[in-house]
Design a protein around this motif. Structure first.
Motif, PDB file in Angstrom:
ATOM      1  N   ARG A   1       0.823  -1.209   0.000  1.00  0.00           N
ATOM      2  CA  ARG A   1       0.000   0.000   0.000  1.00  0.00           C
ATOM      3  C   ARG A   1       0.865   1.270   0.000  1.00  0.00           C
ATOM      4  NH1 ARG A   1      -3.311  -2.839  -2.136  1.00  0.00           N
ATOM      5  NH2 ARG A   1      -4.981  -3.869  -1.002  1.00  0.00           N
ATOM      6  N   LEU A   2       1.996   1.208   0.692  1.00  0.00           N
ATOM      7  CA  LEU A   2       2.884   2.366   0.741  1.00  0.00           C
ATOM      8  C   LEU A   2       3.487   2.641  -0.630  1.00  0.00           C
ATOM      9  CD1 LEU A   2       4.302   4.535   2.392  1.00  0.00           C
ATOM     10  CD2 LEU A   2       6.099   2.883   2.940  1.00  0.00           C
ATOM     11  N   ILE A   3       3.932   1.581  -1.318  1.00  0.00           N
ATOM     12  CA  ILE A   3       4.486   1.733  -2.659  1.00  0.00           C
ATOM     13  C   ILE A   3       3.444   2.312  -3.602  1.00  0.00           C
ATOM     14  CG2 ILE A   3       5.360   0.501  -4.682  1.00  0.00           C
ATOM     15  CD1 ILE A   3       7.423   0.717  -2.497  1.00  0.00           C
ATOM     16  N   GLU A   4       2.234   1.788  -3.522  1.00  0.00           N
ATOM     17  CA  GLU A   4       1.158   2.259  -4.400  1.00  0.00           C
ATOM     18  C   GLU A   4       0.796   3.715  -4.092  1.00  0.00           C
ATOM     19  OE1 GLU A   4      -2.084  -0.427  -4.003  1.00  0.00           O
ATOM     20  OE2 GLU A   4      -1.071  -2.069  -5.035  1.00  0.00           O
ATOM     21  N   PHE A   5       0.790   4.075  -2.804  1.00  0.00           N
ATOM     22  CA  PHE A   5       0.460   5.447  -2.411  1.00  0.00           C
ATOM     23  C   PHE A   5       1.481   6.431  -2.967  1.00  0.00           C
ATOM     24  CE2 PHE A   5       1.260   8.949   0.562  1.00  0.00           C
ATOM     25  CZ  PHE A   5       0.026   9.581   0.547  1.00  0.00           C
ATOM     26  N   ARG A   6       2.759   6.098  -2.834  1.00  0.00           N
ATOM     27  CA  ARG A   6       3.820   6.975  -3.332  1.00  0.00           C
ATOM     28  C   ARG A   6       3.766   7.117  -4.848  1.00  0.00           C
ATOM     29  NH1 ARG A   6       8.992   4.876   0.331  1.00  0.00           N
ATOM     30  NH2 ARG A   6       8.392   5.961   2.273  1.00  0.00           N
ATOM     31  N   LYS A   7       3.494   5.996  -5.532  1.00  0.00           N
ATOM     32  CA  LYS A   7       3.430   6.043  -7.000  1.00  0.00           C
ATOM     33  C   LYS A   7       2.235   6.873  -7.454  1.00  0.00           C
ATOM     34  CE  LYS A   7       5.010   4.853 -11.022  1.00  0.00           C
ATOM     35  NZ  LYS A   7       5.061   3.426 -11.411  1.00  0.00           N
ATOM     36  N   ALA A   8       1.100   6.706  -6.808  1.00  0.00           N
ATOM     37  CA  ALA A   8      -0.089   7.473  -7.165  1.00  0.00           C
ATOM     38  C   ALA A   8       0.147   8.965  -6.968  1.00  0.00           C
ATOM     39  CB  ALA A   8      -1.282   7.009  -6.338  1.00  0.00           C
ATOM     40  N   ARG A   9       0.801   9.315  -5.874  1.00  0.00           N
ATOM     41  CA  ARG A   9       1.086  10.729  -5.599  1.00  0.00           C
ATOM     42  C   ARG A   9       2.005  11.317  -6.662  1.00  0.00           C
ATOM     43  NH1 ARG A   9       3.777  12.077   0.097  1.00  0.00           N
ATOM     44  NH2 ARG A   9       5.442  10.848  -0.893  1.00  0.00           N
TER      45      ARG A   9
END
Length: 238
Positions: free
Chosen positions: A59-67
């Motif tokens: 979830r952290l990886i996905e959050f950073r990529k989305a941002r």
């Protein structure tokens, strides 16, 4: 955990993810009916607790990529209004609902203006038409879109950004199962709504976004870790 415990856990996971495959949803992807049973839900809870650190990492990886992608889109939207994330979110929501409706009606010609030719031809012939021949109907109803999140962005150097691609992670509350057309008996899957995860790929063609492909949600981490393609000539700051 000891090596033996990890081996047991891995074995259980392999078994769970290989039994009882069920065709689902507008992607023709594979869902696991086992996890809709009482025991399946219990084991899924246990696995979630054991694998919590991995889940948080994903979830952290996905959050950073989305941002990061939203930052790029914000810069693009200065000259290309249709690339503003709020506009994209609204457009993607519309495409998702239309595709689900067409899938439910078993006629993808209704969404020819929202999907590319490859997707329309592949899904109609490989899944929907084949199920009709087998006297099966895929009950596929969308109740709610709970999440749309960008995972990958590929921009072209075309002045109008023609040919650009984006991958989005989506969470939907929907039902997907197969029934016999005559008896209405469920032959694969389980009736009822469930929280489903997918990754949708869309391509910018002739000034509009078209659905190109759908993959299982389990690929979200791999896709999020794929480097975006942002040509220097576009002039955005990463």
């Amino acid at each position: 955990m000891s090596r033996k415990e990890w081996l047991i856990l891995l074995t259980v996971m392999v078994i769970l993810f290989t039994i009882d495959p069920v065709y689902a949803g507008p992607g023709g992807t594979v869902a696991k009916a086992f996890f809709k049973t009482w025991w399946g839900k219990l084991i899924l809870i246990v696995l979630t607790i054991v694998l919590l650190p991995l889940i948080i990492y994903i979830r952290l990886i996905e959050f950073r990529k989305a941002r990061k992608i939203k930052k790029v889109l914000a810069q693009l939207s200065v000259q290309h209004k249709s690339f503003h994330w709020l506009q994209l979110h609204k457009e993607f929501s519309n495409i998702i609902r239309r595709v689900y409706n067409a899938w439910s009606e078993e006629d993808l010609s209704e969404v020819k203006n929202y999907v590319n030719h490859w997707y329309w031809q592949n899904q109609q012939a490989v899944f929907l038409d084949q199920w009709k021949k087998e006297n099966l109907k895929n009950v596929s109803n969308l109740k709610e879109i709970s999440k749309i999140k960008p995972l990958y962005l590929e921009l072209t150097e075309d002045p109008n950004l023609e040919g650009s691609r984006i991958a989005i992670a989506i969470n939907v509350i929907a039902q997907d199962y197969l029934v016999d057309r005559d008896t209405q008996k469920v032959v694969q899957g389980k009736s009822g709504y469930d929280d489903l995860e997918y990754v949708w790929f869309l391509e910018y063609t002739e000034g509009k976004w078209l659905l190109d492909d759908i993959q299982e949600g389990g690929l979200s981490l791999e896709i999020a870790k794929t480097p975006d393609v942002i040509p220097e000539s576009i002039g955005v700051t990463l």
